[in-house]
Design a protein around this motif. Structure first.
Motif, PDB file in Angstrom:
ATOM      1  N   THR A  52      41.985  -0.287  20.374  1.00 12.69           N
ATOM      2  CA  THR A  52      40.498  -0.522  20.221  1.00 12.69           C
ATOM      3  C   THR A  52      39.814   0.204  21.745  1.00 12.69           C
ATOM      4  O   THR A  52      40.677  -0.113  22.592  1.00 12.69           O
ATOM      5  N   PRO A  53      38.530   0.599  21.677  1.00  8.54           N
ATOM      6  CA  PRO A  53      38.003   1.217  23.127  1.00  8.54           C
ATOM      7  C   PRO A  53      38.115   0.033  24.380  1.00  8.54           C
ATOM      8  O   PRO A  53      38.397   0.753  25.097  1.00  8.54           O
ATOM      9  N   ASP A  54      38.049  -1.273  23.705  1.00  8.76           N
ATOM     10  CA  ASP A  54      37.980  -2.209  24.862  1.00  8.76           C
ATOM     11  C   ASP A  54      39.582  -2.336  25.697  1.00  8.76           C
ATOM     12  O   ASP A  54      39.553  -3.083  26.752  1.00  8.76           O
ATOM     13  N   GLN A  55      40.408  -1.454  25.048  1.00 14.48           N
ATOM     14  CA  GLN A  55      41.785  -1.600  25.674  1.00 14.48           C
ATOM     15  C   GLN A  55      42.181  -0.264  26.464  1.00 14.48           C
ATOM     16  O   GLN A  55      43.238  -0.282  26.839  1.00 14.48           O
ATOM     17  N   VAL A  56      41.040   0.515  26.659  1.00 14.83           N
ATOM     18  CA  VAL A  56      41.045   1.637  27.345  1.00 14.83           C
ATOM     19  C   VAL A  56      40.574   1.774  28.557  1.00 14.83           C
ATOM     20  O   VAL A  56      39.118   1.433  28.537  1.00 14.83           O
ATOM     21  N   LEU A  57      40.968   2.308  29.601  1.00 17.19           N
ATOM     22  CA  LEU A  57      40.228   2.470  30.820  1.00 17.19           C
ATOM     23  C   LEU A  57      40.487   4.110  31.403  1.00 17.19           C
ATOM     24  O   LEU A  57      41.574   4.630  31.424  1.00 17.19           O
ATOM     25  N   ILE A  58      39.213   4.691  31.546  1.00 18.31           N
ATOM     26  CA  ILE A  58      39.489   6.009  31.907  1.00 18.31           C
ATOM     27  C   ILE A  58      39.475   5.959  33.391  1.00 18.31           C
ATOM     28  O   ILE A  58      38.721   5.497  34.171  1.00 18.31           O
ATOM     29  N   THR A  59      40.251   7.114  33.953  1.00 17.96           N
ATOM     30  CA  THR A  59      40.497   7.275  35.321  1.00 17.96           C
ATOM     31  C   THR A  59      40.637   8.713  35.725  1.00 17.96           C
ATOM     32  O   THR A  59      40.592   9.520  34.982  1.00 17.96           O
ATOM     33  N   SER A  60      40.762   9.065  36.937  1.00 22.18           N
ATOM     34  CA  SER A  60      40.603  10.287  37.453  1.00 22.18           C
ATOM     35  C   SER A  60      41.957  10.807  37.633  1.00 22.18           C
ATOM     36  O   SER A  60      42.426  11.188  38.720  1.00 22.18           O
TER      37      SER A  60
END
Length: 493
Positions: A172-180
């Motif tokens: 689910t999206p709340d399990q994902v963190l976007i990074t650089s």
């Protein structure tokens, strides 16, 4: 405040130096060895060296010899010292950092440089251009707000979650963190979850940048060698070795690349994944799994791919890290991590102390690629890699038959045994022949894998023969300069 960033113990430095070459005077030979280690990047800039008395005992050399070698390094700019703080490695003014991809490769006499130092592809220009144009159209809607998204744009988190789900890992999206980028994700995990002095286990050979990132986070490294019988077969995990390390050292976390491992190209089967996960569960060790190469299955049928390691995990013990750098383009600087929602929130909060989020436009571009063009993008990359390997590997076998390797299962890297030729010597010779080379010692600890190098599978097929000829010329130059290995040979390889 001291200018050194890490310390190397006398036994570790002795292993890096290997056997003395017998040159005289001894202090000058030792200074030359240390200078070479710094220039190759095997002894990082800013490393505090042992005291003269300690190194004298470790090397069985007189303290006078050590003092004279240190003095020569100071005079040449490779060592800085201050009373009470010790001595640490440095680079002279005007000397470029070792293996620094930011500097252009010097061309040869024909003006044709070859960069084999980075396993990164060029951008898919048509697909990237179209995605960027759509992203620019969407940008005004996001420009109305402050533009800070510590967890990432919702549209990209949703796209990444859908991709995990399609690969057999419901997300689910709340399990994902976007990074650089993936390294940003790894650095965030290491600095947030590790306390100074805690142990971290790493496979070896392994991704070159991770050991330094772990040490910067304060970790004590425990290396677990990959296992194989001969250089012409792909390695596997040494499960007995991993169980021993997890049971005895109790590392806080372990970093792994089970999918087309960098640098070897190995693919770990599901049975081994289950075995390591069970051992980590018993030891209460978190697994940080790097899936940067996971989409690049160019040499194995899709039906034979094992499930993601996190899909076998019922205790949320796995943190998965991914990136758009290999499938799309490194210039996007988009990475991500997947973890339990509570941990994602904790990491997003910790991130605010370093940056407020990844650039919005790049996230929109990446979302376009993952949502609308992923299948096309993947097929393009796989076709490129098959063509590159189909041209490069036969050329290597024919022109450099003494160099041995296993054909990768996928990914973007080829791991070569050079038959006793120093990878560091090859890298130095490449500065004269117009080739940037990633020496094998960059992927090991304490000087291991000096007799190896890593090649990227990004050489265009039409350039494969010329590239291998350049490598052969580089090898000949390295041999003339006495470029045989002198450091420790890795037992498992």
């Amino acid at each position: 405040m001291a200018e050194w960033q890490s310390t190397i113990a006398p036994p570790a430095l002795a292993r890096l130096l290997g056997a003395p070459d017998g040159a005289r005077p001894a202090y000058r030979a030792l200074a030359g060895q240390l200078r070479q280690l710094v220039a190759e990047g095997r002894l990082p800039v800013g490393t505090r060296l042992p005291a003269e008395r300690e190194l004298s005992a470790a090397l069985a050399l007189s303290r006078t010899t050590i003092a004279a070698a240190y003095q020569e390094l100071r005079q040449s700019g490779f060592l800085h010292s201050r009373r009470g703080a010790g001595s640490w490695t440095a680079l002279p003014a005007g000397c470029r950092p070792p293996a620094d991809g930011l500097f252009p490769v010097p061309p040869d006499a024909a003006g044709q440089p070859v960069d084999l130092g980075a396993a990164s592809p060029a951008a898919p220009q048509a697909l990237l251009g179209e995605a960027a144009a759509r992203a620019v159209e969407q940008l005004p809607a996001y420009a109305l707000g402050h533009g800070h998204y510590p967890s990432g744009l919702p549209v990209l988190r949703e796209a990444v979650a859908r991709r995990f789900t399609a690969r057999g890992l419901p997300t689910t999206p709340d399990q994902v963190l976007i990074t650089s980028g993936a390294m940003s994700a790894l650095g965030l995990v290491f600095h947030t979850l590790l306390r100074t002095g805690e142990r971290a286990a790493v496979e070896t050979p392994g991704y070159a940048h991770v050991p330094r990132a772990l040490r910067t986070a304060g970790a004590r490294l425990v290396a677990v060698p990959l296992q194989r019988e001969r250089p012409t077969e792909l390695p596997r995990w040494d499960l007995a070795g991993w169980r021993q390390v997890l049971r005895g050292a109790a590392p806080r976390l372990a970093y792994l690349v089970p999918d087309f491992q960098n640098p070897t190209g190995a693919l770990i089967d599901e049975e081994q994944r289950r075995g390591l996960l069970a051992a980590a569960r018993t030891a209460d060790t978190l697994l940080v799994v790097d899936e940067t190469m996971a989409e690049l299955a160019w040499n194995v049928p899709a039906a034979e791919l094992p499930r993601p390691l996190a899909a076998l995990d019922r205790d949320t013990r796995v943190i998965t890290v991914g990136s758009a750098s290999k499938l799309a383009w490194g210039g996007l600087r988009i990475g991500w991590l997947r973890a339990a929602p509570a941990l994602v929130r904790r990491l997003a909060a910790a991130r605010l102390h370093h940056d407020h989020g990844t650039p919005v436009l790049e996230q929109l571009v990446c979302a376009q690629l993952l949502d609308d063009r992923l299948d096309e993008l993947r097929e393009l990359r796989l076709a490129e890699l098959r063509a590159a390997a189909g041209a490069l590997l036969p050329a290597l076998r024919e022109r450099l038959p003494q160099w041995r390797f296993a054909e990768p299962a996928g990914g973007m890297t080829l791991w070569l045994d050079t038959g006793g030729l120093s990878g560091g010597a090859l890298a130095r010779a490449g500065e004269h022949t117009g080739v940037r080379i990633a020496a094998g010692s960059l992927f090991g600890l304490d000087g291991a894998f000096e007799g190896y190098l890593r090649l990227p599978l990004t050489v265009p097929p039409q350039a494969a023969a010329a590239t291998v000829e350049r490598l052969a010329a580089t090898a000949e130059l390295a041999l003339r300069d006495g470029g045989r290995t002198t450091g420790p040979a890795p037992a498992a390889f």
